[in-house]
Design a protein around this motif. Structure first.
Motif, PDB file in Angstrom:
ATOM      1  N   VAL A 127       0.833  -1.209   0.000  1.00 31.68           N
ATOM      2  CA  VAL A 127       0.000   0.000   0.000  1.00 31.68           C
ATOM      3  C   VAL A 127       0.865   1.255   0.000  1.00 31.68           C
ATOM      4  N   VAL A 128       1.885   1.274   0.837  1.00 30.67           N
ATOM      5  CA  VAL A 128       2.752   2.451   0.913  1.00 30.67           C
ATOM      6  C   VAL A 128       3.523   2.656  -0.382  1.00 30.67           C
ATOM      7  N   PHE A 134       2.033   6.794  -6.646  1.00 32.07           N
ATOM      8  CA  PHE A 134       0.975   7.726  -7.053  1.00 32.07           C
ATOM      9  C   PHE A 134       1.449   9.172  -6.954  1.00 32.07           C
ATOM     10  N   GLU A 135       2.211   9.470  -5.906  1.00 29.19           N
ATOM     11  CA  GLU A 135       2.729  10.820  -5.744  1.00 29.19           C
ATOM     12  C   GLU A 135       3.715  11.186  -6.850  1.00 29.19           C
ATOM     13  N   VAL A 140       6.731  11.344 -13.465  1.00 27.81           N
ATOM     14  CA  VAL A 140       6.890  10.373 -14.556  1.00 27.81           C
ATOM     15  C   VAL A 140       6.267  10.905 -15.841  1.00 27.81           C
ATOM     16  N   TRP A 141       5.111  11.559 -15.718  1.00 27.40           N
ATOM     17  CA  TRP A 141       4.457  12.146 -16.900  1.00 27.40           C
ATOM     18  C   TRP A 141       5.359  13.195 -17.538  1.00 27.40           C
ATOM     19  N   GLU A 142       5.953  14.074 -16.728  1.00 26.96           N
ATOM     20  CA  GLU A 142       6.823  15.111 -17.273  1.00 26.96           C
ATOM     21  C   GLU A 142       8.035  14.503 -17.962  1.00 26.96           C
ATOM     22  N   THR A 177       4.875   2.474 -15.018  1.00 26.97           N
ATOM     23  CA  THR A 177       4.288   2.104 -13.736  1.00 26.97           C
ATOM     24  C   THR A 177       4.273   0.589 -13.555  1.00 26.97           C
ATOM     25  N   LEU A 178       3.909  -0.147 -14.598  1.00 25.67           N
ATOM     26  CA  LEU A 178       3.914  -1.606 -14.515  1.00 25.67           C
ATOM     27  C   LEU A 178       5.322  -2.150 -14.326  1.00 25.67           C
TER      28      LEU A 178
END
Length: 232
Positions: A127-128, A134-135, A140-142, A177-178
């Motif tokens: 979970v952590v 997620f943060e 990652v997008w940039e 992410t995967l």
């Protein structure tokens, strides 16, 4: 952070967010919704630290409440009271969670979940790790966007080209992410999370009087709409 909620236990902060969900179920009239929402706003003004997360996040509560109220009014026979109740219920549900979300530290939350609630270590660390990933999605997008632009695959001037560029960057973020999730799973298994039954924790998980007081206040906020519904 000098605000009371800024020093509160992350487990208590999660409980406050869930309290809004439970309390929203009792919002069945306009008076209950207005008084409950006003109480939440007053508590947040007094207890939240300054500069705790972007202020624009509250627009999600406003947009969500207004959109639900509009839909309820449009599809519910133009019943204004029913539409207001629906919008207020969404605001009461979402406001506590949106307010305290930037204050939750994933690592401190893991200590509380593992040591206070005695949840399995593999679940807690998973979970952590997901919260940390997620943060970092924006970063990652940039990175993916800059990589495509540097290779000459930037978006064109039209909306169709920009949509294709956004879709390609989204796919790149999904692949990254995967890949990171696979690496994390292998690393956890290599460290014995798959078969270990007893595990130590590096940091303590204290519970202070402030945590108890904030939790008691959260319980009052959860019970408040139910009490108002009985009185009204």
């Amino acid at each position: 952070m000098t605000g009371v909620l800024g020093r509160a236990n992350p487990l208590v902060l999660v409980a406050l967010g869930l309290g809004g969900l439970v309390g929203s179920l009792a919002v069945r009239d306009v008076t209950t919704g207005v008084v409950t929402l006003g109480a939440y706003l007053a508590a947040g003004t007094l207890l939240l630290p300054r500069g705790a997360g972007p202020a624009a996040r509250y627009l999600t509560v406003v947009v969500g409440g207004l959109s639900v109220a509009w839909s309820a009014w449009l599809l519910g026979g133009h019943d204004l009271a029913g539409a207001l109740v629906a919008g207020l219920r969404v605001a009461v549900l979402a406001l506590p969670g949106v307010a305290v979300a930037p204050l939750v530290d994933p690592s401190a939350l893991a200590d509380q979940l593992g040591q206070r609630l005695r949840l399995p270590a593999r679940f807690v660390v998973g979970v952590v790790a997901a919260l940390h990933r997620f943060e970092s999605l924006g970063q990652v997008w940039e990175q993916a966007d800059r990589a495509r632009r540097s290779r000459g695959f930037g978006p064109g001037p039209g909306p169709l080209e920009r949509g294709r560029h956004a879709a390609s960057v989204t796919f790149a973020v999904l692949v990254a992410t995967l890949r990171d999730a696979t690496s994390m799973a292998v690393a956890m298994d290599a460290r014995g999370f798959a078969g270990a039954h007893a595990r130590t924790w590096a940091e303590p998980a204290p519970w202070t009087r402030l945590d108890g007081g904030v939790l008691a206040l959260g319980v009052v906020g959860t019970v408040l709409p139910y009490a108002l519904a009985v009185l009204v």
